[in-house]
Write a protein that holds these residues in place. Structure first.
Motif, mmCIF file in Angstrom:
data_model
loop_
_atom_site.group_PDB
_atom_site.id
_atom_site.type_symbol
_atom_site.label_atom_id
_atom_site.label_comp_id
_atom_site.label_asym_id
_atom_site.label_seq_id
_atom_site.Cartn_x
_atom_site.Cartn_y
_atom_site.Cartn_z
ATOM 1 N N ALA A 1 0.506 -0.786 0.190
ATOM 2 C CA ALA A 1 -0.020 -0.353 -0.133
ATOM 3 C C ALA A 1 0.772 1.271 0.301
ATOM 4 O O ALA A 1 0.301 2.275 -0.714
ATOM 5 C CB ALA A 1 -0.964 -0.192 1.291
ATOM 6 N N GLN A 2 2.355 1.277 0.728
ATOM 7 C CA GLN A 2 2.844 2.499 0.394
ATOM 8 C C GLN A 2 3.677 2.429 -0.707
ATOM 9 O O GLN A 2 4.190 4.107 -1.198
ATOM 10 C CB GLN A 2 4.159 2.399 1.403
ATOM 11 C CG GLN A 2 3.982 1.154 2.909
ATOM 12 C CD GLN A 2 4.429 1.353 3.960
ATOM 13 O OE1 GLN A 2 6.284 1.804 3.901
ATOM 14 N NE2 GLN A 2 4.689 1.079 4.437
ATOM 15 N N CYS A 3 3.517 1.536 -1.758
ATOM 16 C CA CYS A 3 4.008 2.180 -3.072
ATOM 17 C C CYS A 3 2.861 2.456 -3.836
ATOM 18 O O CYS A 3 3.571 2.287 -5.406
ATOM 19 C CB CYS A 3 4.861 0.391 -3.390
ATOM 20 S SG CYS A 3 5.775 0.266 -2.024
ATOM 21 N N LEU A 4 1.991 2.167 -3.803
ATOM 22 C CA LEU A 4 1.034 2.370 -4.567
ATOM 23 C C LEU A 4 1.032 4.267 -5.611
ATOM 24 O O LEU A 4 1.152 4.849 -4.744
ATOM 25 C CB LEU A 4 -0.626 2.434 -3.841
ATOM 26 C CG LEU A 4 -1.491 1.607 -3.741
ATOM 27 C CD1 LEU A 4 -3.217 1.778 -2.899
ATOM 28 C CD2 LEU A 4 -1.837 0.931 -5.218
ATOM 29 N N ASN A 5 0.547 3.676 -6.953
ATOM 30 C CA ASN A 5 1.124 5.571 -7.274
ATOM 31 C C ASN A 5 0.042 6.468 -6.753
ATOM 32 O O ASN A 5 -0.734 6.212 -6.184
ATOM 33 C CB ASN A 5 0.964 4.876 -9.349
ATOM 34 C CG ASN A 5 1.302 5.991 -9.727
ATOM 35 O OD1 ASN A 5 2.055 6.792 -9.684
ATOM 36 N ND2 ASN A 5 1.399 5.440 -11.163
ATOM 37 N N TYR A 6 0.416 7.457 -7.258
ATOM 38 C CA TYR A 6 -0.378 8.355 -6.832
ATOM 39 C C TYR A 6 -2.288 8.221 -7.600
ATOM 40 O O TYR A 6 -2.457 7.773 -8.525
ATOM 41 C CB TYR A 6 -0.144 9.892 -7.814
ATOM 42 C CG TYR A 6 -1.033 11.412 -7.235
ATOM 43 C CD1 TYR A 6 -1.124 11.634 -6.168
ATOM 44 C CD2 TYR A 6 -2.073 11.357 -8.235
ATOM 45 C CE1 TYR A 6 -1.685 12.929 -5.408
ATOM 46 C CE2 TYR A 6 -3.324 12.822 -7.952
ATOM 47 C CZ TYR A 6 -2.791 13.318 -6.909
ATOM 48 O OH TYR A 6 -3.768 14.481 -6.483
ATOM 49 N N GLY A 7 -3.171 7.806 -6.163
ATOM 50 C CA GLY A 7 -4.376 8.292 -6.691
ATOM 51 C C GLY A 7 -4.402 6.369 -6.987
ATOM 52 O O GLY A 7 -6.088 6.436 -7.300
ATOM 53 N N GLY A 8 -4.130 6.258 -6.766
ATOM 54 C CA GLY A 8 -3.995 4.173 -7.060
ATOM 55 C C GLY A 8 -4.868 4.055 -5.830
ATOM 56 O O GLY A 8 -5.714 4.269 -5.079
ATOM 57 N N THR A 9 -5.382 2.616 -5.972
ATOM 58 C CA THR A 9 -6.498 1.620 -5.273
ATOM 59 C C THR A 9 -6.310 0.444 -4.151
ATOM 60 O O THR A 9 -5.570 -0.417 -4.833
ATOM 61 C CB THR A 9 -8.004 1.281 -5.889
ATOM 62 O OG1 THR A 9 -8.512 2.647 -6.389
ATOM 63 C CG2 THR A 9 -8.452 0.661 -5.613
#
Length: 446
Positions: free
Chosen positions: A213-221
Motif C-alpha cells: 500500500a505504501q508503494c501505490l501510484n498517485y491516486g491508486g487503489t
C-alpha cells in the motif's frame, strides 16, 4: 528484457561509471545469461545465493556484448572491446533500470501479493485485462527481487496493462519489489502462516504484505480481502482509496453464496457462468475488484474470467482411469493444506490423501504438521500416505486411529507400491506438498 536508452543514460540511471564505448550508443535489450549474449545485448552480472555471473564475464567479452554492468571492484581488462558500467550493486542497478522503464511507460499496473492465491489471482486478472488491451505479466514464479525487475523490463509501448505477482519470504521483500512496480492497483489476497521460518509470526507477515500500500501510484487503489482476520483491520486503518472483497456483507465486492460465481457491487448483482471452489471465488473476486479499479468494463471482466485456465499443479484435476487426481504440489503452507483437504472431503470416495512436508515454518512446524492430522480426519480420508521429516508429527497422531490406513516414509519411495494399489480402487487422490518434495514425480508413477 527490453530497454531503449543510451549508455550515458543507463550509467546515470544506475549511478554507475561508464568505461569505454560511445556514450550515445543505444541499448535496447539486456540479458543475464552469458550463453545467449549477442553483440546487440547488454549483460548484467548478477550475484545470487549459488552463482556469481561475474565469473562468466570473460566469455561475455568474447561475444562482444554491447555493454557489461558489473561491480565496482571487477578488474576490467585493459583491452576489453565491450564497454563497462561499474556499479556498487548489480541487482540494485537492475532494479533501478526496471523502475525507470516502468515509470516511463503509459500502462496501468496491478500488483498482487498474499500468502495464498496470488498466482491464480494474477492469472485471472491477466485473462480479464487481455480482453481490454495488450497485457504484460510475470510468468511462472518470477515474483522476487530478481524476477519482478526482469518482468517489468518486458513492458513495451503496445501494453495497456501490467499484472505482476509479488512474493515475499522475508520482511521488507514487498516494499523492495512494489517500489519498483509502482502499482495503480495493489491487491492483497490474504495473510496466512507461510515462510514463518523467516517471518516468525503472523503480525510480521501482515506488516510485510501491507507494505504494498505504501508503494501505490498517485491516486491508486488498494484491493483487499475483508474476510481475512488480519486484513479486515484495513477497513478502519487504511485512509487511502480502497476496494474490499469477500463474502462479508460489508465488502464492496460481496461474493454471493450461489453455486456459480456471483457478486454484488454498488447495488448491482453480477452472475458468471462458471463454477468455482470457495477459495477460488475469493481469488476471482480479488481479480474482478482489481479490474473494476483499473476501469475495465463488466463485459470484459465476464469474458476474461470465462477464458481463465487454472495453473498447473495448483489444485489441478486430472483423470487417470477411474481415479480423479487433485495435483496441488506447487507449494504448501498451513492454509493451503487445510483448503486442499477440505476439497478432498467434498470429493468422491474412496479418498486418498498423499501429503508431504510444508517447508519454511521454523519453530511452528511441529504444531502446524500436528494440526494436519485433525484436518485429515475431518476430510474423511480412507487412505493416508505421508512423507518427509516434518510430516512425521502428523503420522504420530494418526497411526493409532482405528480404521484409518496410514503409511509413512522419509521419502515417497517407501510406500509408492502401496499407493499404486490404492489408486486402482478409484475415487479421489489428493497430492499436496511443498515444491521441494517433488510430488509431481510421485504422480507420474501412478
Amino acid at each position: 528484457m527490453k530497454l531503449n536508452a543510451t549508455l550515458r543514460k543507463i550509467a546515470d540511471i544506475t549511478g554507475g561509471k561508464l568505461t569505454g564505448g560511445n556514450p550515445d550508443a543505444p541499448i535496447t535489450a539486456f540479458v543475464t545469461d552469458s550463453r545467449v549474449v549477442t553483440a546487440t545485448d547488454g549483460f548484467i552480472a548478477l550475484k545470487g545465493a549459488r552463482f556469481d555471473a561475474h565469473d562468466f564475464i570473460p566469455d561475455v567479452l568474447t561475444r562482444k556484448a554491447a555493454v557489461i554492468i558489473a561491480r565496482q571492484d571487477y578488474p576490467v581488462p585493459a583491452q576489453a572491446e565491450s564497454p563497462f558500467i561499474l556499479v556498487d550493486d548489480t541487482l540494485k542497478a537492475l532494479q533501478a533500470l526496471a523502475k525507470y522503464h516502468r515509470l516511463n511507460s503509459t500502462l496501468k499496473v496491478a500488483a498482487i501479493t498474499g500468502s495464498n492465491g496470488k498466482s491464480t489471482t494474477k492469472q485471472m486478472l491477466r485473462a480479464i485485462c487481455l480482453q481490454a488491451g495488450e497485457t504484460v505479466a510475470n510468468m511462472g514464479n518470477l515474483n522476487n527481487q530478481f524476477g519482478v525487475p526482469f518482468s517489468l523490463l518486458e513492458i513495451q509501448p503496445k501494453h495497456k496493462y501490467g499484472v505482476f505477482e509479488l512474493g515475499a519470504s522475508h520482511p521488507g521483500d514487498i516494499l523492495e519489489t512494489a517500489s519498483l512496480a509502482v502499482p495503480d492497483v495493489a491487491v492483497i489476497t490474504n495473510v496466512g502462516p507461510s515462510h514463518l521460518e523467516f517471518f516468525h509470526d503472523l503480525e510480521t507477515v501482515y506488516k510485510t504484505k501491507t507494505e504494498i500500500a505504501q508503494c501505490l501510484n498517485y491516486g491508486g487503489t488498494l484491493v483487499y480481502n475483508l474476510d481475512d482476520a488480519l486484513l479486515s483491520r484495513l477497513h478502519l486503518d487504511y485512509k487511502g482509496k480502497a476496494l474490499s472483497f469477500g463474502f462479508s456483507p460489508q465488502a464492496d465486492v460481496q461474493i454471493l453464496e450461489t453455486e456459480k460465481f456471483a457478486f454484488t457491487y454498488k447495488g448491482e448483482a453480477y452472475l458468471f457462468d462458471i463454477n468455482l471452489e470457495r477459495h477460488d471465488k475469493l481469488n476471482a473476486a480479488a481479480a474482478c475488484a482489481a479490474a473494476i479499479a483499473l476501469g475495465i468494463y463488466m463485459d470484459a471482466i465476464k469474458q476474461g474470467l470465462a477464458s481463465f485456465t487454472p495453473m498447473p499443479m495448483r489444485l489441478e484435476r486430472i483423470q487417470k482411469g477411474n481415479t480423479q487426481f487433485i495435483l496441488d504440489c506447487y507449494n504448501a503452507n498451513p492454509a493451503s493444506m487445510k483448503n486442499a483437504l477440505e476439497i478432498l472431503g467434498r470429493s468422491s470416495a474412496p479418498r486418498i490423501a498423499v501429503l508431504g512436508d510444508m517447508k519454511e515454518l521454523g519453530k511452528t512446524s511441529k504444531e502446524y504438521h500436528r494440526a494436519v492430522a485433525r484436518q485429515v480426519l475431518d476430510s474423511g480420508a480412507d487412505y493416508v500416505f505421508l512423507a518427509g521429516p516434518e510430516m512425521k508429527y502428523c503420522y504420530e497422531h494418526l497411526q493409532d486411529t482405528t480404521g484409518l490406513k496410514v503409511w509413512y516414509g522419509d521419502t515417497p519411495a517407501e510406500w509408492l507400491s502401496a499407493l499404486q494399489k490404492a489408486v486402482q480402487r478409484g475415487g479421489t487422490c489428493l497430492l499436496k506438498a511443498s515444491r521441494s518434495m517433488n510430488f509431481e514425480a510421485v504422480f507420474k508413477e501412478l
